[in-house]
Enzyme design. Structure first.
Site, PDB file in Angstrom:
ATOM      1  N   ASN A 226       0.835  -1.201   0.000  1.00 26.89           N
ATOM      2  CA  ASN A 226       0.000   0.000   0.000  1.00 26.89           C
ATOM      3  C   ASN A 226       0.866   1.246   0.000  1.00 26.89           C
ATOM      4  OD1 ASN A 226       0.445  -0.754   3.044  1.00 26.89           O
ATOM      5  ND2 ASN A 226      -0.138   1.410   3.061  1.00 26.89           N
ATOM      6  N   CYS A 227       0.256   2.367  -0.419  1.00 29.08           N
ATOM      7  CA  CYS A 227       0.827   3.684  -0.181  1.00 29.08           C
ATOM      8  C   CYS A 227      -0.147   4.402   0.740  1.00 29.08           C
ATOM      9  CB  CYS A 227       1.069   4.433  -1.495  1.00 29.08           C
ATOM     10  SG  CYS A 227      -0.423   4.759  -2.459  1.00 29.08           S
ATOM     11  N   MET A 228      -0.165   5.722   0.731  1.00 28.16           N
ATOM     12  CA  MET A 228      -1.008   6.443   1.677  1.00 28.16           C
ATOM     13  C   MET A 228      -2.495   6.278   1.376  1.00 28.16           C
ATOM     14  SD  MET A 228       1.027   9.947   2.624  1.00 28.16           S
ATOM     15  CE  MET A 228       1.217  10.520   0.936  1.00 28.16           C
TER      16      MET A 228
END
Length: 486
Positions: free
Chosen positions: A27-29
């Site tokens: 994931n990222c943000m």
């Protein structure tokens, strides 16, 4: 906005083809980033209908599901646990309806995969930058905020005053984290980069350290490498982050090729040895000189674009499109080049204006819609994250599905970018005090300039306001005609 639940994750896993189709889950943000064995198995229509999903971005390397701020990490953790449970036989996986025996379906799927490979090579390459830099973003933000607060305290209580020892110690303490990050940042990036391109992270870290070590025995700072030249060839560790990325990317390919020919019994012992010996030569003789020139060229190009109102407007206006395609992380090497050349990241505030255009456009749609319209509810749920610098809920939930408001939002961003570029052209370039950080109003304390942080903060705030206003007016008068406002 929908919460991340076990049921939702089960539905997502089923829609992407089940646990057997998920090679990697991260994931990222704001996005759940999946590496799928076969992207064609994923049913985008079903995924988009799952409550909480804001959109899907597909490339041959990553399948990105946009969930919004504060949700992506939770989703990744739940999905990884679910996949592990399925593999261990603890739970039964939700059945996937898929007719893979139909010859025409298989042919159509293959055609789709081939077309993706032919048309998205650049996108696939740039998407890897998210894998490299996303894990570092929290550190960038933390170090930048601490540096911003330290600089603020310095200007308020130290300059032209007699500060207490406690204040001096506090400022030094808040700055030390940023110094530590940037002292060894190349090594972190080298580790992530070589791993992202299929090599061993530790080999990338070792190659990156060649750019950090000193090669002058008379230097009074840094860590002396023990060598001042490479077999008579002068060592000039230029190139900074560009050189590190080149070394790690090429190093990953060399490592994979060496591993092909290395006997299994010797792989653990000799693969890294051979890789490092080969890459050391390439790094000292080829990558450092070329990386240095590329670094200088990139710095020159974007410094001139940033100092040009039209160039800044174009960059800000097109940035949202790069976000839609998931390639906006490709700007990060440019951020490093600008930090090296100017001492701050002058591109970031320009690109951040794109988010301001989104906020203005969404507010215009809110006032255009009827009081009981679903659109108003959508805007209410996404506008606060947008103001705080997380624009994907507005992009995928509000403006992009309606097309015209997305265009007028880009115009609003371009107007703010034009202003930032104009101020820079007139002699006051502003920028972020760290490589990467939040945008929106959260970025205000991180702004700086050669005239101090207050000037940098003021220019950024005015630019944001211009983006808000132009995005609002352009959408209200031109971007809301013949648009679904229900």
């Amino acid at each position: 906005m929908a919460k991340i639940t076990q049921t939702m994750i089960s539905q997502l896993l089923a829609a992407v083809g089940g646990s057997s189709n998920v090679s990697k889950c991260g994931n990222c943000m704001t996005r759940l980033r999946l590496t799928l064995a076969n992207n064609g198995v994923a049913d985008q229509a079903v995924i988009k209908q799952i409550p909480g999903v804001m959109g899907v971005v597909e490339s041959d390397e990553q399948f990105q599901i946009i969930l919004g701020p504060g949700k992506a990490q939770q989703a990744a953790e739940l999905m990884n646990k679910l996949i592990e449970s399925v593999i261990n036989g603890d739970v039964q996986e939700q059945a996937i309806a898929s007719d893979t025996n139909d010859l025409s379906s298989v042919a159509a799927e293959q055609k789709k995969q081939m077309k993706s490979k032919q048309t998205s090579a650049v996108q696939r390459f740039l998407s890897k930058f998210a894998t490299i830099f996303t894990p570092l973003i929290p550190g960038f933000i933390a170090a930048g905020l601490l540096l911003g607060f330290a600089t603020l305290l310095e200007q308020m209580f130290v300059l032209e005053q007699t500060p207490s020892q406690f204040m001096l110690d506090l400022i030094a303490y808040m700055k030390v984290f940023g110094k530590g990050l940037f002292a060894f940042l190349s090594i972190l990036i080298g580790y992530n980069a070589q791993q992202a391109f299929g090599g061993s992270g530790v080999n990338g870290a070792i190659l990156a350290s060649l750019f950090v070590l000193g090669y002058n025995p008379d230097a009074t700072s840094g860590i002396y490498s023990g060598m001042s030249e490479f077999f008579g060839y002068t060592i000039d560790p230029r190139g900074n982050i560009i050189g590190v990325l080149l070394a790690a990317i090429i190093g990953a390919q060399v490592e994979r090729k060496v591993r092909e020919y290395m006997p299994d019994d010797l792989d653990m012992i000799l693969t890294s040895v051979v890789t490092l010996l080969i890459m050391g030569v390439i790094t000292f003789v080829v990558i450092m000189p070329i990386g240095g020139e590329l670094f200088k060229g990139m710095s020159w190009l974007f410094l001139n674009l940033n100092d040009n109102p039209l160039g800044a407007a174009i960059l800000a206006g097109l940035f949202l499109i790069s976000v839609v395609f998931g390639i906006h992380q490709g700007f990060v090497p440019v951020y490093f080049a600008l930090m090296e050349a100017q001492g701050f990241n002058s591109l970031f505030p320009i690109l951040a204006m794109a988010g301001g255009g989104q906020v203005g456009a969404s507010l215009a749609l809110y006032f255009k819609a009827k009081k009981d319209a679903v659109l108003r509810t959508q805007v209410k749920g996404a506008i606060i994250p947008g103001i705080l610098g997380i624009g994907e809920p507005l992009i995928y939930g509000v403006t992009l599905p309606r097309v015209k408001p997305f265009v007028t939002a880009c115009i609003g961003g371009a107007a703010g970018g034009f202003f930032i570029g104009l101020v820079s052209y007139l002699g006051l370039p502003v920028g972020l005090n760290t490589v990467f950080g939040p945008s929106g109003i959260v970025a205000i304390p991180l702004m700086t300039s050669h005239s101090g942080i207050f000037a940098g903060m003021a220019v950024f705030v005015v630019g944001l306001l211009i983006s808000y206003v132009v995005g609002f007016l352009a959408t209200y008068f031109f971007g809301s005609k013949d648009v679904d406002l229900s």
